[in-house]
Design a protein around this motif. Structure first.
Motif, PDB file in Angstrom:
ATOM      1  N   UNK A  53       3.446  33.915 -54.549  1.00  0.00           N
ATOM      2  CA  UNK A  53       3.959  34.336 -56.196  1.00  0.00           C
ATOM      3  C   UNK A  53       4.795  34.288 -56.652  1.00  0.00           C
ATOM      4  N   UNK A  54       5.665  33.585 -57.282  1.00  0.00           N
ATOM      5  CA  UNK A  54       6.734  33.321 -58.301  1.00  0.00           C
ATOM      6  C   UNK A  54       8.409  34.610 -57.822  1.00  0.00           C
ATOM      7  N   UNK A  55       7.462  35.208 -58.278  1.00  0.00           N
ATOM      8  CA  UNK A  55       8.798  36.467 -57.877  1.00  0.00           C
ATOM      9  C   UNK A  55       9.289  37.281 -56.584  1.00  0.00           C
ATOM     10  N   UNK A  56       7.983  36.771 -55.795  1.00  0.00           N
ATOM     11  CA  UNK A  56       8.281  37.121 -54.588  1.00  0.00           C
ATOM     12  C   UNK A  56       9.632  36.053 -53.577  1.00  0.00           C
ATOM     13  N   UNK A  57       8.713  34.992 -54.544  1.00  0.00           N
ATOM     14  CA  UNK A  57       9.392  32.989 -53.532  1.00  0.00           C
ATOM     15  C   UNK A  57      11.496  33.609 -54.085  1.00  0.00           C
ATOM     16  N   UNK A  58      11.439  33.786 -55.792  1.00  0.00           N
ATOM     17  CA  UNK A  58      12.715  34.143 -56.003  1.00  0.00           C
ATOM     18  C   UNK A  58      13.768  35.786 -55.289  1.00  0.00           C
ATOM     19  N   UNK A  59      12.922  36.362 -55.756  1.00  0.00           N
ATOM     20  CA  UNK A  59      13.225  37.484 -54.210  1.00  0.00           C
ATOM     21  C   UNK A  59      13.854  37.083 -53.313  1.00  0.00           C
ATOM     22  N   UNK A  60      13.153  36.426 -52.483  1.00  0.00           N
ATOM     23  CA  UNK A  60      13.908  36.009 -50.843  1.00  0.00           C
ATOM     24  C   UNK A  60      14.434  35.389 -51.285  1.00  0.00           C
ATOM     25  N   UNK A  61      15.060  34.445 -52.080  1.00  0.00           N
ATOM     26  CA  UNK A  61      16.063  33.334 -51.884  1.00  0.00           C
ATOM     27  C   UNK A  61      16.804  33.780 -52.384  1.00  0.00           C
ATOM     28  N   UNK A  62      17.252  35.241 -53.631  1.00  0.00           N
ATOM     29  CA  UNK A  62      17.937  35.780 -54.120  1.00  0.00           C
ATOM     30  C   UNK A  62      18.799  37.155 -52.353  1.00  0.00           C
ATOM     31  N   UNK A  63      17.770  37.615 -51.497  1.00  0.00           N
ATOM     32  CA  UNK A  63      17.739  38.251 -51.318  1.00  0.00           C
ATOM     33  C   UNK A  63      18.715  37.141 -50.134  1.00  0.00           C
ATOM     34  N   UNK A  64      18.581  36.174 -49.621  1.00  0.00           N
ATOM     35  CA  UNK A  64      19.407  34.684 -48.821  1.00  0.00           C
ATOM     36  C   UNK A  64      20.882  34.638 -49.385  1.00  0.00           C
ATOM     37  N   UNK A  65      21.041  34.410 -50.317  1.00  0.00           N
ATOM     38  CA  UNK A  65      21.916  33.677 -51.181  1.00  0.00           C
ATOM     39  C   UNK A  65      22.950  35.229 -51.099  1.00  0.00           C
ATOM     40  N   UNK A  66      22.429  36.818 -51.294  1.00  0.00           N
ATOM     41  CA  UNK A  66      23.744  37.691 -51.363  1.00  0.00           C
ATOM     42  C   UNK A  66      24.121  37.807 -50.070  1.00  0.00           C
ATOM     43  N   UNK A  67      23.213  38.254 -49.023  1.00  0.00           N
ATOM     44  CA  UNK A  67      23.548  37.744 -47.523  1.00  0.00           C
ATOM     45  C   UNK A  67      24.691  37.082 -47.794  1.00  0.00           C
ATOM     46  N   UNK A  68      24.054  35.966 -48.100  1.00  0.00           N
ATOM     47  CA  UNK A  68      25.787  35.199 -47.576  1.00  0.00           C
ATOM     48  C   UNK A  68      26.609  35.202 -48.305  1.00  0.00           C
ATOM     49  N   UNK A  69      26.847  35.192 -49.434  1.00  0.00           N
ATOM     50  CA  UNK A  69      28.136  36.152 -49.915  1.00  0.00           C
ATOM     51  C   UNK A  69      28.528  37.182 -49.679  1.00  0.00           C
ATOM     52  N   UNK A  70      27.467  37.892 -48.836  1.00  0.00           N
ATOM     53  CA  UNK A  70      28.660  39.737 -48.645  1.00  0.00           C
ATOM     54  C   UNK A  70      29.613  39.083 -47.487  1.00  0.00           C
ATOM     55  N   UNK A  71      28.212  38.300 -46.466  1.00  0.00           N
ATOM     56  CA  UNK A  71      28.887  37.967 -44.906  1.00  0.00           C
ATOM     57  C   UNK A  71      29.871  37.389 -44.561  1.00  0.00           C
ATOM     58  N   UNK A  72      30.034  36.019 -45.827  1.00  0.00           N
ATOM     59  CA  UNK A  72      30.574  34.455 -45.070  1.00  0.00           C
ATOM     60  C   UNK A  72      31.687  34.519 -46.894  1.00  0.00           C
ATOM     61  N   UNK A  73      31.463  35.660 -48.019  1.00  0.00           N
ATOM     62  CA  UNK A  73      31.959  34.796 -48.657  1.00  0.00           C
ATOM     63  C   UNK A  73      31.302  34.024 -49.635  1.00  0.00           C
ATOM     64  N   UNK A  74      30.772  32.794 -49.389  1.00  0.00           N
ATOM     65  CA  UNK A  74      30.210  32.320 -49.762  1.00  0.00           C
ATOM     66  C   UNK A  74      29.569  32.639 -51.421  1.00  0.00           C
ATOM     67  N   UNK A  75      29.386  31.372 -52.010  1.00  0.00           N
ATOM     68  CA  UNK A  75      29.387  31.615 -53.384  1.00  0.00           C
ATOM     69  C   UNK A  75      28.014  30.128 -53.442  1.00  0.00           C
ATOM     70  N   UNK A  76      26.710  30.726 -54.404  1.00  0.00           N
ATOM     71  CA  UNK A  76      26.194  29.788 -54.639  1.00  0.00           C
ATOM     72  C   UNK A  76      26.518  28.262 -55.460  1.00  0.00           C
ATOM     73  N   UNK A  77      26.422  27.556 -54.888  1.00  0.00           N
ATOM     74  CA  UNK A  77      26.951  25.780 -56.163  1.00  0.00           C
ATOM     75  C   UNK A  77      26.076  26.211 -57.423  1.00  0.00           C
ATOM     76  N   UNK A  78      26.683  25.699 -58.605  1.00  0.00           N
ATOM     77  CA  UNK A  78      26.094  25.821 -59.374  1.00  0.00           C
ATOM     78  C   UNK A  78      25.678  24.176 -60.287  1.00  0.00           C
TER      79      UNK A  78
END
Length: 793
Positions: A768-793
């Motif tokens: 389902x779309x919701x669980x896909x978006x939830x997975x993507x958000x978890x990945x981005x959040x982990x990168x931001x928290x651990x590596x100081x990364x940001x999602x490129x616009x």
């Protein structure tokens, strides 16, 4: 060692033909290399005497000869030989004769004159290459007798290849002893009686080096005729043994050497001054030898000398100044025993060899010297006349070789040979080769005779029993053993799996030496203290390798020297490293490693793919294929063999297992390696223990793909980002892979954009779309928290 079969059969004549005799000798350890007839086949050639010669009426270079060939009436034969003369005994091929090569003799007319036969040269009979004239036969032969019988040409020349320990067979007597022992045929060695002295002519002998020469016999002979002819029977036997006939005195010494195995030497006694000394050379002393070579012997070389100067190299070659000539009337005859260690290698040091040195350096019977001088004396007196003085026999008994008894356990002989021979049979076999056996506590104690230098240990006696019993009679029983075949686990690899995998990726296996040039070890491994070889096979292979990469680089150089620029090679082998000081057991590490190297074009030249050079990532992919499906990680590395900034440490399951990188530009240029090769080297054990691919259910549900472009600091590697993303990935995330790297407009200079493709899928249901978006958000959040990364616009 060469000898005539007919000569051998005067000592022992078993009921065997030539072929069987050769096989017998070979199976007894006296390998027969060749068995050739002394003369090629020809027929109807007889001894003839030229009665008269007249000039050919129609040819200046031809003669018309009347020849008595034992046929009743003289034959008329036209001959062109320049030496044809009345009274000569020559070979005559009668009409109907067939010469070597199938040449048939017929009655013919030569320039109008009839000829009934042919007078032959040695070349025409195949006896030598001499064709300058007719073969002059010795007087005393019967006219009309077949030449083959008259000259003893129906004979076989045996050439045997002896191992260095069987010097006792470097004579006819030695070979005859063997044949008699093997066939039980009667042995009839020549009877040798002492020659009673007729004059009181002596020359003193002084052993100055008794450890090198513990026995030296000498005898003076006067009134000899050095111009006396050597009898034909002696010439034939010498020539059949590969020895050239020279003069009667020299021929006798060679004959006794071939017959008994004792080298002798004859000096001109009138050229000697004072006593004979057997000594080492003085400083700067030289000797001019019979081969006209002047040598300066080393300090450990043994010389024969008189009171004035050195006369000969002991056991090697006589000197020219004291040598006999055709004008010699007084002879000093030498027969000695020299210790093998004192003679070994001396002739080769001066760039030649001799029959005497060949025998002495292997060992001559130390009890034979006096017997041989008596035999030679009798032959010289019979052929050359004269009178003999007494034999001077200088001996140092404590320096003669000891012949200690050798113990043989019959039970062990039976066990080693695999043949159930009783004790009496073993004793009888040994007695046949003159090895006396004495019983001691159930074992045999064998005292070797003086001519058997090779009998030293129990195994030597077991070998004698085997030879005499017959190798052909020892059953060939295959070894038996109960082996349990171990199951090869399907969950592990072996080295052959690694080889096949690399070969499948277009690499060729090489096997290099484990020792390399110290310069390569220093340059590629920064190893100032390598493990050095005590006895390297070559100066450029003097240290043990601590890495496989230098050997692969050398393979590149060899290929480039042959215009092969594309090279892809790998090797599996051991490396050698010193153990650290603190390790509990001193010594060396010998790890097994696998290494590969690629240089030149990435793919073979073809029309469908643009040409490009192999790079770091090509080889990195090959390395990752070795561990697949396991995953490797890499960290930057500084290594002496690799390019700064293009080298990495290889990590597997958090453990350092090897290195990967492009070779350092300095070494590429210094060793002319062309385009920079890329190489890896990893522990073989790590590759073998990597997990094998495992089956995973293939989902029938559609996959969902999302792309994430993350902006991170320059120093953050893509592998590190993937590692962080996987820690937060839910179960539906199947793959995360880098597909783009961007730096430029819109991105800060100290940053870079890494784009990852995320594949998500479930095996049982549609996502389902919701669980896909939830997975993507978890990945981005982990990168931001651990590596100081940001999602490129």
């Amino acid at each position: 060692m060469q000898f005539s079969e007919n000569w051998l059969r005067t000592f022992v004549s078993p009921a065997l033909d030539s072929e069987a005799l050769g096989h017998l000798l070979t199976m007894a350890g006296l390998e027969v290399e060749e068995a050739d007839p002394l003369a090629p086949p020809f027929s109807s050639v007889v001894v003839a005497r030229i009665v008269e010669t007249d000039k050919h009426p129609n040819a200046d270079k031809l003669k018309v000869c009347k020849v008595d060939a034992g046929q009743g009436e003289p034959l008329q034969i036209v001959c062109g030989a320049p030496n044809a003369a009345a009274g000569m005994l020559v070979p005559c091929a009668l009409v109907g004769a067939v010469l070597p090569g199938g040449f048939a003799i017929k009655a013919a007319k030569l320039r109008g004159v009839e000829s009934f036969g042919m007078l032959c040269s040695a070349r025409e009979l195949g006896l030598s290459e001499d064709h300058g004239g007719l073969l002059a036969l010795p007087e005393g032969l019967e006219v009309g007798q077949d030449v083959r019988a008259a000259l003893g040409l129906d004979d076989i020349r045996f050439t045997i290849k002896l191992t260095p320990n069987r010097a006792d067979c470097l004579s006819l007597a030695g070979v005859a002893r063997e044949v008699a022992a093997l066939t039980d045929a009667p042995l009839a060695l020549p009877a040798i009686e002492a020659v009673a002295p007729a004059i009181d002519a002596r020359r003193a002998i002084v052993l100055d080096a008794p450890e090198a020469c513990p026995r030296y016999c000498g005898r003076v002979l006067r009134g000899v005729d050095a111009r006396a002819a050597t009898p034909e029977w002696m010439k034939q036997r010498l020539q059949a043994s590969g020895v050239r006939a020279i003069s009667a005195l020299v021929d006798v010494t060679n004959y006794v050497m071939m017959e008994l195995g004792q080298p002798l030497h004859a000096f001109d006694n009138t050229k000697l001054q004072g006593a004979i000394h057997v000594r080492h050379p003085r400083a700067g002393e030289t000797v001019r030898l019979l081969n006209e070579q002047t040598v300066t012997p080393a300090a450990d070389t043994l010389l024969i000398a008189d009171e004035a100067c050195a006369l000969a190299l002991a056991g090697v070659m006589g000197g020219e100044e004291s040598g006999i000539t055709l004008d010699t009337t007084e002879v000093f005859l030498e027969s000695a025993f020299f210790a093998p260690a004192a003679i070994a290698g001396r002739a080769r040091a001066f760039g030649f060899s001799s029959d005497a040195s060949h025998r002495f350096e292997r060992g001559v019977d130390f009890e034979l010297a006096r017997t041989a001088i008596e035999r030679a004396t009798r032959l010289i007196l019979d052929l050359c006349g004269g009178e003999a003085g007494p034999v001077e026999d200088a001996v140092s008994p404590q320096h003669l070789p000891a012949r200690p008894g050798v113990r043989l356990r019959p039970a062990r002989a039976r066990r080693v040979l695999g043949v159930d021979l009783d004790d009496d049979t073993i004793a009888a076999l040994l007695a046949r080769v003159h090895l006396p056996v004495r019983r001691v506590d159930g074992d045999f104690l064998v005292t070797p005779p003086s001519f058997r230098f090779d009998i030293e240990i129990e195994e030597d006696l077991i070998e004698e029993v085997a030879r005499l019993y017959g190798y052909d009679n020892i059953p060939a029983v295959p070894p038996r053993g109960d082996l349990c075949m171990l199951e090869r686990s399907e969950s592990s690899r072996n080295a052959w799996d690694v080889r096949h995998l690399l070969a499948g990726r277009d690499y060729q296996e090489v096997v290099n030496f484990s020792f390399v040039d110290a310069a390569w070890e220093r340059d590629f491994c920064a190893n100032p203290d390598p493990i050095r070889l005590a006895n390297p096979i070559a100066s450029q292979m003097n240290v043990m390798r601590s890495s496989l990469i230098p050997g692969l680089a050398a393979n590149v150089l060899v290929n480039r020297n042959r215009q092969q620029d594309r090279v892809r090679v790998f090797e599996i082998g051991r490396c050698f490293e010193r153990k650290a000081d603190g390790e509990p057991v001193a010594g060396f590490h010998q790890p097994l490693r696998v290494a590969a190297l690629a240089t030149g074009s990435a793919v073979r030249e073809q029309w469908g793919t643009p040409a490009r050079q192999v790079d770091f990532y090509d080889v990195k992919g090959d390395l990752e294929a070795l561990f697949a499906p396991g995953e490797l990680s890499f960290e930057s590395l500084s290594h002496p063999a690799l390019h700064p900034g293009r080298a990495a440490t290889v990590l597997f399951q958090g453990r350092r297992v090897g290195i990967l990188g492009e070779l350092h530009p300095v070494w590429v240029q210094r060793y002319d390696l062309g385009s920079a090769p890329v190489a890896f080297e990893v522990d073989l054990d790590a590759v073998l223990h990597a997990a094998l691919p495992a089956y995973r259910e293939i989902s029938r549900q559609p996959a969902v793909i999302r792309d994430l472009a993350l902006v991170v600091a320059q120093e953050v590697s893509a592998a590190r980002v993937v590692e962080v993303l996987r820690t937060a990935a839910p179960a539906i995330v199947r793959e995360i892979g880098l597909f783009d790297v961007y730096q430029g407009k819109g991105i800060e200079p100290e940053k870079k954009s890494l784009a990852f493709r995320v594949l998500m899928q479930d095996t049982q249901r549609t996502l389902e779309d919701a669980e896909v978006e939830q997975a993507v958000e978890a990945l981005v959040r982990q990168a931001e928290t651990t590596l100081g990364a940001r999602l490129r616009g």
